[in-house]
Design a protein around this motif. Structure first.
Motif, PDB file in Angstrom:
ATOM      1  N   THR A   1       0.822  -1.213   0.000  1.00  0.00           N
ATOM      2  CA  THR A   1       0.000   0.000   0.000  1.00  0.00           C
ATOM      3  C   THR A   1       0.854   1.259   0.000  1.00  0.00           C
ATOM      4  OG1 THR A   1      -0.152  -0.072   2.426  1.00  0.00           O
ATOM      5  CG2 THR A   1      -1.900  -1.149   1.170  1.00  0.00           C
ATOM      6  N   ASP A   2       2.125   1.144   0.359  1.00  0.00           N
ATOM      7  CA  ASP A   2       3.062   2.265   0.285  1.00  0.00           C
ATOM      8  C   ASP A   2       4.480   1.731   0.426  1.00  0.00           C
ATOM      9  OD1 ASP A   2       3.667   2.007   3.062  1.00  0.00           O
ATOM     10  OD2 ASP A   2       1.941   3.245   3.566  1.00  0.00           O
ATOM     11  N   HIS A   3       5.440   2.639   0.504  1.00  0.00           N
ATOM     12  CA  HIS A   3       6.857   2.283   0.473  1.00  0.00           C
ATOM     13  C   HIS A   3       7.408   1.820   1.812  1.00  0.00           C
ATOM     14  CE1 HIS A   3       8.496   5.778   2.769  1.00  0.00           C
ATOM     15  NE2 HIS A   3       7.254   6.164   2.572  1.00  0.00           N
ATOM     16  N   ASP A   4       6.647   1.878   2.879  1.00  0.00           N
ATOM     17  CA  ASP A   4       7.187   1.767   4.228  1.00  0.00           C
ATOM     18  C   ASP A   4       7.531   0.345   4.672  1.00  0.00           C
ATOM     19  OD1 ASP A   4       7.157   4.522   5.080  1.00  0.00           O
ATOM     20  OD2 ASP A   4       4.980   4.401   5.036  1.00  0.00           O
ATOM     21  N   LEU A   5       7.434  -0.617   3.777  1.00  0.00           N
ATOM     22  CA  LEU A   5       7.697  -2.002   4.165  1.00  0.00           C
ATOM     23  C   LEU A   5       9.110  -2.205   4.703  1.00  0.00           C
ATOM     24  CD1 LEU A   5       5.842  -3.778   1.236  1.00  0.00           C
ATOM     25  CD2 LEU A   5       5.272  -3.961   3.670  1.00  0.00           C
TER      26      LEU A   5
ATOM     27  N   ALA B   1       8.955  -4.453  -4.145  1.00  0.00           N
ATOM     28  CA  ALA B   1       9.435  -4.259  -5.513  1.00  0.00           C
ATOM     29  C   ALA B   1       8.294  -4.050  -6.504  1.00  0.00           C
ATOM     30  CB  ALA B   1      10.292  -5.450  -5.940  1.00  0.00           C
ATOM     31  N   ALA B   2       7.089  -4.485  -6.153  1.00  0.00           N
ATOM     32  CA  ALA B   2       5.942  -4.299  -7.038  1.00  0.00           C
ATOM     33  C   ALA B   2       5.610  -2.822  -7.238  1.00  0.00           C
ATOM     34  CB  ALA B   2       4.725  -5.033  -6.474  1.00  0.00           C
ATOM     35  N   LEU B   3       6.120  -1.951  -6.388  1.00  0.00           N
ATOM     36  CA  LEU B   3       5.887  -0.510  -6.517  1.00  0.00           C
ATOM     37  C   LEU B   3       6.877   0.156  -7.472  1.00  0.00           C
ATOM     38  CD1 LEU B   3       5.195   0.447  -2.773  1.00  0.00           C
ATOM     39  CD2 LEU B   3       3.518   0.185  -4.617  1.00  0.00           C
ATOM     40  N   TYR B   4       7.809  -0.604  -8.018  1.00  0.00           N
ATOM     41  CA  TYR B   4       8.838  -0.029  -8.888  1.00  0.00           C
ATOM     42  C   TYR B   4       8.271   0.280 -10.268  1.00  0.00           C
ATOM     43  CZ  TYR B   4      13.252   0.445 -11.425  1.00  0.00           C
ATOM     44  OH  TYR B   4      14.295   0.910 -12.180  1.00  0.00           O
ATOM     45  N   ASN B   5       8.609   1.452 -10.771  1.00  0.00           N
ATOM     46  CA  ASN B   5       8.232   1.858 -12.121  1.00  0.00           C
ATOM     47  C   ASN B   5       9.500   1.968 -12.962  1.00  0.00           C
ATOM     48  OD1 ASN B   5       7.631   3.375 -14.472  1.00  0.00           O
ATOM     49  ND2 ASN B   5       5.900   4.375 -13.465  1.00  0.00           N
ATOM     50  N   PRO B   6       9.746   1.022 -13.863  1.00  0.00           N
ATOM     51  CA  PRO B   6      10.995   1.037 -14.633  1.00  0.00           C
ATOM     52  C   PRO B   6      11.113   2.233 -15.561  1.00  0.00           C
ATOM     53  CG  PRO B   6       9.496  -0.646 -15.456  1.00  0.00           C
ATOM     54  CD  PRO B   6       8.908  -0.136 -14.189  1.00  0.00           C
ATOM     55  N   LYS B   7       9.991   2.813 -15.965  1.00  0.00           N
ATOM     56  CA  LYS B   7      10.038   3.998 -16.818  1.00  0.00           C
ATOM     57  C   LYS B   7      10.658   5.174 -16.058  1.00  0.00           C
ATOM     58  CE  LYS B   7       8.148   4.651 -20.364  1.00  0.00           C
ATOM     59  NZ  LYS B   7       8.571   4.636 -21.791  1.00  0.00           N
ATOM     60  N   VAL B   8      10.296   5.301 -14.780  1.00  0.00           N
ATOM     61  CA  VAL B   8      10.806   6.386 -13.939  1.00  0.00           C
ATOM     62  C   VAL B   8      12.163   6.017 -13.356  1.00  0.00           C
ATOM     63  CG1 VAL B   8      10.397   7.748 -11.848  1.00  0.00           C
ATOM     64  CG2 VAL B   8       8.483   7.208 -13.386  1.00  0.00           C
ATOM     65  N   GLY B   9      12.260   4.794 -12.845  1.00  0.00           N
ATOM     66  CA  GLY B   9      13.485   4.354 -12.189  1.00  0.00           C
ATOM     67  C   GLY B   9      13.444   4.492 -10.690  1.00  0.00           C
ATOM     68  N   THR B  10      12.238   4.612 -10.111  1.00  0.00           N
ATOM     69  CA  THR B  10      12.097   4.659  -8.657  1.00  0.00           C
ATOM     70  C   THR B  10      10.863   3.866  -8.237  1.00  0.00           C
ATOM     71  OG1 THR B  10      10.663   6.621  -8.526  1.00  0.00           O
ATOM     72  CG2 THR B  10      13.050   7.007  -8.559  1.00  0.00           C
ATOM     73  N   LEU B  11      10.806   3.597  -6.943  1.00  0.00           N
ATOM     74  CA  LEU B  11       9.613   3.018  -6.340  1.00  0.00           C
ATOM     75  C   LEU B  11       8.574   4.109  -6.124  1.00  0.00           C
ATOM     76  CD1 LEU B  11      11.562   1.058  -3.626  1.00  0.00           C
ATOM     77  CD2 LEU B  11      10.229  -0.069  -5.404  1.00  0.00           C
ATOM     78  N   LEU B  12       7.326   3.789  -6.363  1.00  0.00           N
ATOM     79  CA  LEU B  12       6.223   4.677  -6.003  1.00  0.00           C
ATOM     80  C   LEU B  12       6.104   4.684  -4.482  1.00  0.00           C
ATOM     81  CD1 LEU B  12       3.612   6.325  -6.631  1.00  0.00           C
ATOM     82  CD2 LEU B  12       2.427   4.105  -6.804  1.00  0.00           C
TER      83      LEU B  12
ATOM     84  N   TYR C   1      18.178  -6.111  -6.029  1.00  0.00           N
ATOM     85  CA  TYR C   1      19.372  -5.277  -5.885  1.00  0.00           C
ATOM     86  C   TYR C   1      19.395  -4.199  -6.964  1.00  0.00           C
ATOM     87  CZ  TYR C   1      24.345  -4.069  -5.458  1.00  0.00           C
ATOM     88  OH  TYR C   1      25.532  -3.396  -5.304  1.00  0.00           O
ATOM     89  N   ASP C   2      19.080  -4.595  -8.185  1.00  0.00           N
ATOM     90  CA  ASP C   2      19.116  -3.652  -9.305  1.00  0.00           C
ATOM     91  C   ASP C   2      18.095  -2.529  -9.132  1.00  0.00           C
ATOM     92  OD1 ASP C   2      21.080  -5.267 -10.428  1.00  0.00           O
ATOM     93  OD2 ASP C   2      19.650  -6.368 -11.681  1.00  0.00           O
ATOM     94  N   ILE C   3      16.920  -2.860  -8.613  1.00  0.00           N
ATOM     95  CA  ILE C   3      15.893  -1.849  -8.370  1.00  0.00           C
ATOM     96  C   ILE C   3      16.365  -0.843  -7.334  1.00  0.00           C
ATOM     97  CG2 ILE C   3      13.620  -1.508  -7.303  1.00  0.00           C
ATOM     98  CD1 ILE C   3      12.743  -4.120  -8.715  1.00  0.00           C
ATOM     99  N   ALA C   4      16.945  -1.350  -6.261  1.00  0.00           N
ATOM    100  CA  ALA C   4      17.446  -0.462  -5.208  1.00  0.00           C
ATOM    101  C   ALA C   4      18.525   0.468  -5.753  1.00  0.00           C
ATOM    102  CB  ALA C   4      17.979  -1.278  -4.041  1.00  0.00           C
TER     103      ALA C   4
END
Length: 411
Positions: free
Chosen positions: A115-119, A151-162, A201-204
């Protein structure tokens, strides 16, 4: 006072590296402050109702008593994390049992949609510390499941987690990333090295790089929120949600940046992150008041009659203690460590310790000033990072590293 303009003189006075320096026990006694945390937490344990809730804050509205929150509150990981730190300090099974019990309240977070990034705050402060200290394979499984969820919050177009899915419609922020999110990357870095998919790791890494490019002004002060276009992936604007204004320097936001990029250097070994961590730390240190504890926003209009934020000081002190161990220049390394010790000394003084006023560790934190929420309060994450900083200082004085580093991927 311009801290960076005088740090050479400061270090000359205190010694080139600070190694072997004897602290004046009347001003700051490390073990006494750790024992104080044990005593305060023991009292808090007695006050928690037995219905799967965790302490979050003590404010004027709560009448000096803890407000308790359920497992899905963004702060839920800090209390079990505090208990794990108390177990690390004391070695007493009591704290291990309690840390395990409160950590397990958070298990549902690993198996539901994010539901948000705080996990990272929720699960890595709790189960992460638990695994570090016990190597319980059940904790490891929970951490890895949670990393996949985050990781499901990651947007590869932007390059960050929502960061805040709920703000996409409420605030018109199609893809928003807050600086706080840097703290949650540790969960992904760890999972990518400890049995999770390499993509974690790559997402981070990509999130840290994108944030470094877009989240900071020319002077390396930070925006709280950056809004991105979901179609082009480009930055739209930098704004605030918890700071004074879009262009002001929110103290805790800069603290998250210092901690987050120090951690990112630890996890990647890339010198560009070490260099950047110093730049964001220097901005913060250069603007501090004499007592080393920031006002809630460095640009708030009524300084010195603005609320302080002890939580920002605790976060920064912990980060600087780690950062000091990575700096090759012994003078600057000592400056960072000495600054952290001064912060901890002030937080440990009667003005900031709760003592018998309540059962938290610290007073005078500010959560969300624009909303009038948790202003001049005791807040659980201030206590968590204060205790973490004390333990890190203890490790440094014992010649130990303050944080674990996994240098290679482990499958």
């Amino acid at each position: 006072m311009k801290k960076l303009g005088v740090y050479f003189l400061l270090i000359f006075v205190v010694g080139m590296t600070g190694c072997g320096k004897k602290r004046d026990s009347d001003k700051f006694n490390l073990n006494e402050n750790l024992d104080y945390c044990v005593a305060q937490a023991s009292q808090t344990l007695k006050l928690i109702p037995g219905d799967s809730v965790l302490p979050r804050n003590i404010t004027a509205k709560t009448g000096g008593h803890w407000k308790f929150v359920p497992f899905n509150d963004w702060t839920s990981g800090f209390w079990p994390g505090t208990l794990w730190y108390l177990y690390e300090y004391t070695g007493e099974e009591k704290w291990k049992r309690e840390a395990d019990r409160f950590s397990r309240y958070l298990t549902p977070l690993s198996v539901r949609s994010a539901t948000d990034h705080d996990l990272g705050f929720q699960v890595f402060c709790s189960f992460g510390n638990g695994y570090r200290l016990t190597k319980d394979t059940g904790y490891r499984k929970t951490i890895l499941r949670t990393a996949d969820t985050l990781a499901a919050l990651y947007n590869p177009k932007v390059g960050t987690l929502l960061s805040w899915p709920g703000m996409t419609d409420k605030m018109g922020w199609p893809h928003n990333t807050i600086i706080d999110n840097m703290m949650n990357l540790e969960l992904l870095f760890w999972a990518g090295k400890n049995g999770g998919n390499d993509s974690l790791y790559d997402i981070a890494l990509k999130h840290a790089e994108t944030t470094m490019q877009n989240h900071f002004r020319k002077d390396h002060s930070v925006y709280h929120v950056v809004v991105y276009d979901t179609v082009t992936g480009k930055k739209v604007r930098g704004v605030t949600h918890q700071g004074y204004s879009d262009d002001s320097l929110w103290a805790r936001g800069q603290a998250w940046a210092i901690y987050g990029y120090t951690m990112t250097y630890r996890e990647t070994g890339n010198d560009k992150f070490l260099d950047f961590a110093q730049k964001v730390a220097d901005v913060y240190l250069d603007r501090l008041p004499e007592d080393m504890i920031p006002f809630w926003d460095f640009d708030a209009p009524h300084i010195p009659h603005e609320p302080k934020d002890a939580s920002a000081a605790a976060i920064t002190a912990s980060a600087l203690l780690e950062l000091s161990g990575y700096i090759k220049d012994p003078v600057k390394a000592s400056f960072y460590r000495e600054s952290a010790e001064k912060m901890l000394g002030e937080l440990s003084a009667p003005e900031y310790r709760s003592n018998d006023r309540n059962t938290a560790f610290l007073l005078h934190s500010t959560g969300h000033y624009p909303n009038g929420s948790e202003v001049d309060a005791s807040i659980i994450y201030a206590d968590y990072y204060y205790l973490e900083a004390l333990l890190r200082l203890k490790k440094l004085e014992e010649g130990k590293a303050v944080a674990d580093f996994v240098p290679v991927l482990q499958k």
